[in-house]
Design a protein around this motif. Sequence first.
Motif, PDB file in Angstrom:
ATOM      1  N   ALA A  75       0.845  -1.200   0.000  1.00  0.00           N
ATOM      2  CA  ALA A  75       0.000   0.000   0.000  1.00  0.00           C
ATOM      3  C   ALA A  75       0.871   1.237   0.000  1.00  0.00           C
ATOM      4  CB  ALA A  75      -0.921   0.006   1.213  1.00  0.00           C
ATOM      5  N   ILE A  76       0.442   2.229  -0.765  1.00  0.00           N
ATOM      6  CA  ILE A  76       1.140   3.518  -0.818  1.00  0.00           C
ATOM      7  C   ILE A  76       0.118   4.585  -0.472  1.00  0.00           C
ATOM      8  CG2 ILE A  76       2.561   5.054  -2.228  1.00  0.00           C
ATOM      9  CD1 ILE A  76       3.266   2.717  -4.004  1.00  0.00           C
ATOM     10  N   PHE A  77       0.459   5.444   0.518  1.00  0.00           N
ATOM     11  CA  PHE A  77      -0.543   6.416   0.988  1.00  0.00           C
ATOM     12  C   PHE A  77       0.119   7.639   1.605  1.00  0.00           C
ATOM     13  CE2 PHE A  77      -0.309   2.725   3.969  1.00  0.00           C
ATOM     14  CZ  PHE A  77       0.271   3.323   5.068  1.00  0.00           C
ATOM     15  N   PRO A  78      -0.625   8.744   1.717  1.00  0.00           N
ATOM     16  CA  PRO A  78      -0.094   9.948   2.365  1.00  0.00           C
ATOM     17  C   PRO A  78       0.046   9.724   3.871  1.00  0.00           C
ATOM     18  CG  PRO A  78      -2.095  10.427   1.076  1.00  0.00           C
ATOM     19  CD  PRO A  78      -1.996   8.950   1.205  1.00  0.00           C
ATOM     20  N   PRO A  79       0.805  10.591   4.561  1.00  0.00           N
ATOM     21  CA  PRO A  79       0.842  10.542   6.034  1.00  0.00           C
ATOM     22  C   PRO A  79      -0.595  10.561   6.570  1.00  0.00           C
ATOM     23  CG  PRO A  79       2.497  12.066   5.223  1.00  0.00           C
ATOM     24  CD  PRO A  79       1.700  11.635   4.024  1.00  0.00           C
ATOM     25  N   VAL A  80      -0.831   9.822   7.633  1.00  0.00           N
ATOM     26  CA  VAL A  80      -2.195   9.621   8.118  1.00  0.00           C
ATOM     27  C   VAL A  80      -2.706  10.849   8.879  1.00  0.00           C
ATOM     28  CG1 VAL A  80      -1.774   7.154   8.210  1.00  0.00           C
ATOM     29  CG2 VAL A  80      -1.539   8.534  10.302  1.00  0.00           C
ATOM     30  N   THR A  81      -4.028  11.021   8.874  1.00  0.00           N
ATOM     31  CA  THR A  81      -4.628  12.220   9.495  1.00  0.00           C
ATOM     32  C   THR A  81      -5.941  11.880  10.202  1.00  0.00           C
ATOM     33  OG1 THR A  81      -5.740  12.730   7.401  1.00  0.00           O
ATOM     34  CG2 THR A  81      -3.619  13.786   7.776  1.00  0.00           C
ATOM     35  N   GLY A  82      -6.005  10.723  10.840  1.00  0.00           N
ATOM     36  CA  GLY A  82      -7.247  10.364  11.545  1.00  0.00           C
ATOM     37  C   GLY A  82      -7.331  10.963  12.936  1.00  0.00           C
ATOM     38  N   GLY A  83      -8.277  10.470  13.702  1.00  0.00           N
ATOM     39  CA  GLY A  83      -8.394  10.811  15.124  1.00  0.00           C
ATOM     40  C   GLY A  83      -9.148  12.067  15.436  1.00  0.00           C
TER      41      GLY A  83
ATOM     42  N   SER D  31     -11.195   8.795  29.456  1.00  0.00           N
ATOM     43  CA  SER D  31     -11.697   8.622  28.105  1.00  0.00           C
ATOM     44  C   SER D  31     -11.542   9.902  27.299  1.00  0.00           C
ATOM     45  CB  SER D  31     -13.156   8.150  28.114  1.00  0.00           C
ATOM     46  OG  SER D  31     -13.966   9.066  28.802  1.00  0.00           O
ATOM     47  N   PHE D  32     -11.592   9.728  25.998  1.00  0.00           N
ATOM     48  CA  PHE D  32     -11.417  10.849  25.088  1.00  0.00           C
ATOM     49  C   PHE D  32     -12.379  10.697  23.925  1.00  0.00           C
ATOM     50  CE2 PHE D  32      -9.752  12.841  21.315  1.00  0.00           C
ATOM     51  CZ  PHE D  32      -9.487  14.115  21.776  1.00  0.00           C
ATOM     52  N   VAL D  33     -13.021  11.796  23.554  1.00  0.00           N
ATOM     53  CA  VAL D  33     -13.837  11.824  22.343  1.00  0.00           C
ATOM     54  C   VAL D  33     -13.324  12.962  21.456  1.00  0.00           C
ATOM     55  CG1 VAL D  33     -16.139  12.219  21.394  1.00  0.00           C
ATOM     56  CG2 VAL D  33     -15.875  10.876  23.487  1.00  0.00           C
ATOM     57  N   GLY D  34     -12.986  12.631  20.229  1.00  0.00           N
ATOM     58  CA  GLY D  34     -12.614  13.649  19.251  1.00  0.00           C
ATOM     59  C   GLY D  34     -13.815  13.948  18.372  1.00  0.00           C
ATOM     60  N   LEU D  35     -14.061  15.232  18.110  1.00  0.00           N
ATOM     61  CA  LEU D  35     -15.241  15.638  17.345  1.00  0.00           C
ATOM     62  C   LEU D  35     -14.846  16.420  16.107  1.00  0.00           C
ATOM     63  CD1 LEU D  35     -15.941  16.473  20.705  1.00  0.00           C
ATOM     64  CD2 LEU D  35     -18.149  16.006  19.678  1.00  0.00           C
ATOM     65  N   ALA D  36     -15.702  16.362  15.103  1.00  0.00           N
ATOM     66  CA  ALA D  36     -15.490  17.145  13.887  1.00  0.00           C
ATOM     67  C   ALA D  36     -15.796  18.611  14.185  1.00  0.00           C
ATOM     68  CB  ALA D  36     -16.395  16.632  12.768  1.00  0.00           C
ATOM     69  N   LEU D  87     -20.403  15.327   9.970  1.00  0.00           N
ATOM     70  CA  LEU D  87     -20.690  16.761  10.011  1.00  0.00           C
ATOM     71  C   LEU D  87     -20.049  17.394  11.247  1.00  0.00           C
ATOM     72  CD1 LEU D  87     -24.470  16.563   9.053  1.00  0.00           C
ATOM     73  CD2 LEU D  87     -22.495  17.038   7.559  1.00  0.00           C
ATOM     74  N   PRO D  88     -19.825  18.709  11.200  1.00  0.00           N
ATOM     75  CA  PRO D  88     -19.290  19.380  12.396  1.00  0.00           C
ATOM     76  C   PRO D  88     -20.150  19.055  13.625  1.00  0.00           C
ATOM     77  CG  PRO D  88     -19.219  20.869  10.540  1.00  0.00           C
ATOM     78  CD  PRO D  88     -19.965  19.640  10.069  1.00  0.00           C
ATOM     79  N   GLY D  89     -19.491  18.753  14.717  1.00  0.00           N
ATOM     80  CA  GLY D  89     -20.184  18.356  15.940  1.00  0.00           C
ATOM     81  C   GLY D  89     -20.298  16.853  16.096  1.00  0.00           C
ATOM     82  N   ASP D  90     -20.114  16.113  15.003  1.00  0.00           N
ATOM     83  CA  ASP D  90     -20.194  14.650  15.097  1.00  0.00           C
ATOM     84  C   ASP D  90     -18.947  14.088  15.788  1.00  0.00           C
ATOM     85  OD1 ASP D  90     -22.609  14.481  13.782  1.00  0.00           O
ATOM     86  OD2 ASP D  90     -21.753  13.860  11.852  1.00  0.00           O
ATOM     87  N   PRO D  91     -19.126  13.111  16.680  1.00  0.00           N
ATOM     88  CA  PRO D  91     -17.978  12.424  17.278  1.00  0.00           C
ATOM     89  C   PRO D  91     -17.263  11.570  16.234  1.00  0.00           C
ATOM     90  CG  PRO D  91     -19.988  12.077  18.563  1.00  0.00           C
ATOM     91  CD  PRO D  91     -20.407  12.675  17.252  1.00  0.00           C
ATOM     92  N   ILE D  92     -15.927  11.598  16.256  1.00  0.00           N
ATOM     93  CA  ILE D  92     -15.098  10.851  15.304  1.00  0.00           C
ATOM     94  C   ILE D  92     -14.479   9.627  15.958  1.00  0.00           C
ATOM     95  CG2 ILE D  92     -13.078  10.947  13.800  1.00  0.00           C
ATOM     96  CD1 ILE D  92     -13.355  14.007  13.794  1.00  0.00           C
ATOM     97  N   VAL D  93     -13.899   9.830  17.130  1.00  0.00           N
ATOM     98  CA  VAL D  93     -13.095   8.771  17.743  1.00  0.00           C
ATOM     99  C   VAL D  93     -13.340   8.733  19.248  1.00  0.00           C
ATOM    100  CG1 VAL D  93     -11.085  10.309  17.947  1.00  0.00           C
ATOM    101  CG2 VAL D  93     -10.742   7.833  17.951  1.00  0.00           C
TER     102      VAL D  93
END
Lengths: 83, 83, 151, 151
Positions: A75-83, D31-36, D87-93
């Motif tokens: 797999a080839i991909f950009p630096p990740v940006t999740g979380g 705990s941690f919640v990340g939001l948009a 959408l903004p305000g939605d929890p992500i993680v």
Amino acid sequence: MKLRVLYFARLRERFGVGEETLDFAGATAADLVAHLQTRGGVWAEELAAGRAFRMAVNQDVIALDALLPDNAEVAIFPPVTGG
Amino acid sequence: MKLRVLYFARLRERFGVGEETLDFAGATAADLVAHLQTRGGVWAEELAAGRAFRMAVNQDVIALDALLPDNAEVAIFPPVTGG
Amino acid sequence: MKILVQTDPFDLGAEVAAMSRGRTDIGAIASFVGLARDMNEGSGVAAMTLEHYPGMTEKALAAVVDDACSRWTLLDVTVIHRVGRLLPGDPIVLVAVAGSHRGEAFDACEFIMDYLKTQAPFWKKEETMEGDRWVEARASDDAAAARWQAS
Amino acid sequence: MKILVQTDPFDLGAEVAAMSRGRTDIGAIASFVGLARDMNEGSGVAAMTLEHYPGMTEKALAAVVDDACSRWTLLDVTVIHRVGRLLPGDPIVLVAVAGSHRGEAFDACEFIMDYLKTQAPFWKKEETMEGDRWVEARASDDAAAARWQAS
């Protein structure tokens, strides 16, 4: 060797492909990158030395000098940006 | 001056009183402690120099040299253990 | 900002959801729940009773939250501390901190817990096989609070 | 240990309650919640889409949690990361860590978030007034992850 190559996110969009199967004569991840660069255009541009992309082999992140096993999922991909 | 004195937790139990109103001739928190020590027994024991107790005046923690205002609410209690 | 001292249980999910409801500027909510354990200092604990100093408790908690707000840019804070008799497994305290980014939310949440432990007038009495006992203050809690002064 | 990647929302209260249910040895759940958010790098964000690498994502998250478990004594860990359009305000993680004491729960929770941000194959695409754009990786996230290597 045969490889399954996956692209994600910005690279998937720029290359216009998410997945392909390759017959590949090289040995390392760097060889694969050099091979893809020969396609020119966005391939040469996005995979140029110094560009920030990451590679994984069989779902583990690897460095450019890593050997590619036959039938590997690469797999080839950009630096990740999740979380 | 008149003081309302509150005791909490272990001190409340050992003194057998949670709250009392005192007519008090001293000026500082240390004077009040000295006055209470003269009651002897558990009072002398628990409020002896070097024992870990805390004091608050009108619900703010204070040091022993703090002046006590007339009609103050004074509290004497062990180090806190919440959370 | 919401600060409550109550005997009733609290609802972590509802409290955190209430902080972000109708807002789109919060990127991070760090939260903490402290629970009653069945062991402390090597003894089995059947139950505990939390005593507090009504009036001063709320004031002390508000002062801790104000202190956190002066150290970090926070978008909302909720602190709920229970009092009365609690059994092992019961939640005791909830601290939730909303911020734009996670670093400040985590730091402020831990800061509030560390200061609450040493500043807010709560006292725990445990019921053990050897009888009832008041929990002694811990040097480790003083140390946890003190490290925020150096930074 | 529970690790999920899903499009559906998660329920923080239910997840944290499930960690402590029937147990009396847990003293702390951080705990941690990340939001948009509706803003990023100075532009309004109308929505975002999270893409991931199915298979590797779960593996990478499990590796981060294993790393945390080797650094601290943890009693349970839950990680849930959403994908798809948010959408903004939605929890992500959501990251929740249960331990005997609060220090290790806080540290491990922040560690898992910091590593998740730099190790797990998720990518965010934002919809802005100026068009769609892929979010660039942040040096501050690399720095946040790197500080755990020194300690």
